[in-house]
Scaffold this motif. Structure first.
Motif, short mmCIF file in Angstrom:
data_model
loop_
_atom_site.label_atom_id
_atom_site.label_comp_id
_atom_site.label_asym_id
_atom_site.label_seq_id
_atom_site.Cartn_x
_atom_site.Cartn_y
_atom_site.Cartn_z
N LYS A 34 0.82 -1.22 0.00
CA LYS A 34 0.00 0.00 0.00
C LYS A 34 0.85 1.27 0.00
N ASN A 35 2.04 1.22 0.64
CA ASN A 35 2.90 2.41 0.63
C ASN A 35 3.31 2.76 -0.80
N GLU A 37 1.61 2.08 -3.54
CA GLU A 37 0.45 2.63 -4.26
C GLU A 37 0.19 4.09 -3.88
N GLN A 38 0.37 4.40 -2.60
CA GLN A 38 0.17 5.79 -2.15
C GLN A 38 1.20 6.73 -2.77
#
Length: 242
Positions: A34-35, A37-38
């Motif tokens: 997720k990091n 993607e952010q």
């Protein structure tokens, strides 16, 4: 010699992207989650190109810093002029500035900036000579706080103290023989000096201080790390100012 135009680590890179100071972004070509993607979404929003890079190359660029898979080239750190900083605070009754006297450890500088941001400090003042500047290591340790905190770099701290006094600031230093911090009157405009990690505040500046403040200790080691001492005192100011 560290490259002053490089920041690394998830938080530092994220804050630099948000601030719009990133020129080029390097990401570990094996990273997932997720990091990632952010960061990709932020880079897309800010129109920053991503260079997919090996972990070995990221280690080289960060000089073996803890990069967490993210590194960015950014615009040089935008120090503010001391006159500009003082002018910005002329109408703020409870302004707080932190002055660092020849601090040399970038981790301490970053940690102090992180706490300064958390406690609403209005700016940090550092000397140009014999002291650490806002390096990539300091930015990493600050977890992005430098994107939200003005830093003035001055040639002469003594003259700066006189200018602050003329602008209505009370100047405080830290010393084992000072007033206990829990009896410290933190009203009004405050400029707090944190001394060098080894020798403390220089003798010349001590003569200009309005009052010395101490942190009582009962242990066997009679000193605190500079960033820890600064944090205790910044939170005392924050507590008193509500």
């Amino acid at each position: 010699m560290e490259n002053s135009d490089i920041v690394y680590g998830l938080h530092a890179v994220t804050e630099s992207l948000k601030a719009g100071t990133v020129n080029k972004l390097y990401i570990d070509d094996k990273i997932k989650g997720k990091n990632l993607e952010q960061i990709k979404a932020l880079a897309s929003e800010k129109k920053v190109n991503i260079s997919w890079t090996s972990k070995a190359e990221l280690a080289k660029l960060s000089e073996d810093g803890v990069h967490q898979g993210f590194l960015a080239r950014v615009a040089p750190f935008p120090y503010v002029e001391i006159d500009q900083l003082i002018d910005q605070l002329k109408d703020k009754e409870n302004a707080t500035l932190i002055i660092l006297d020849e601090l040399t450890d970038p981790h301490n500088l970053g940690a102090i900036a992180r706490t300064a941001d958390a406690t609403g400090v209005d700016g940090i003042i550092i000397p140009k000579h014999r002291a650490v500047g806002v390096t990539p290591t300091a930015v990493k340790a600050s977890t992005g706080a430098f994107e939200h905190l003005p830093v003035a770099r001055v040639t002469n701290l003594s003259q700066t103290l006189e200018a602050l006094k003329s602008a209505g600031f009370w100047v405080f230093g830290t010393d084992m023989a000072g007033t206990s911090y829990n009896k410290w009157n933190t009203g009004g405009k405050i400029a707090l000096i944190i001394g060098n990690e080894g020798k403390g505040i220089s003798q010349g500046l001590k003569k200009q201080v309005d009052e010395m403040v101490s942190i009582p200790m009962v242990g066997h080691v009679q000193s605190l790390n500079a960033s820890v001492a600064a944090a205790v005192l910044m939170y005392e100011i924050f507590r008193n100012k509500g």
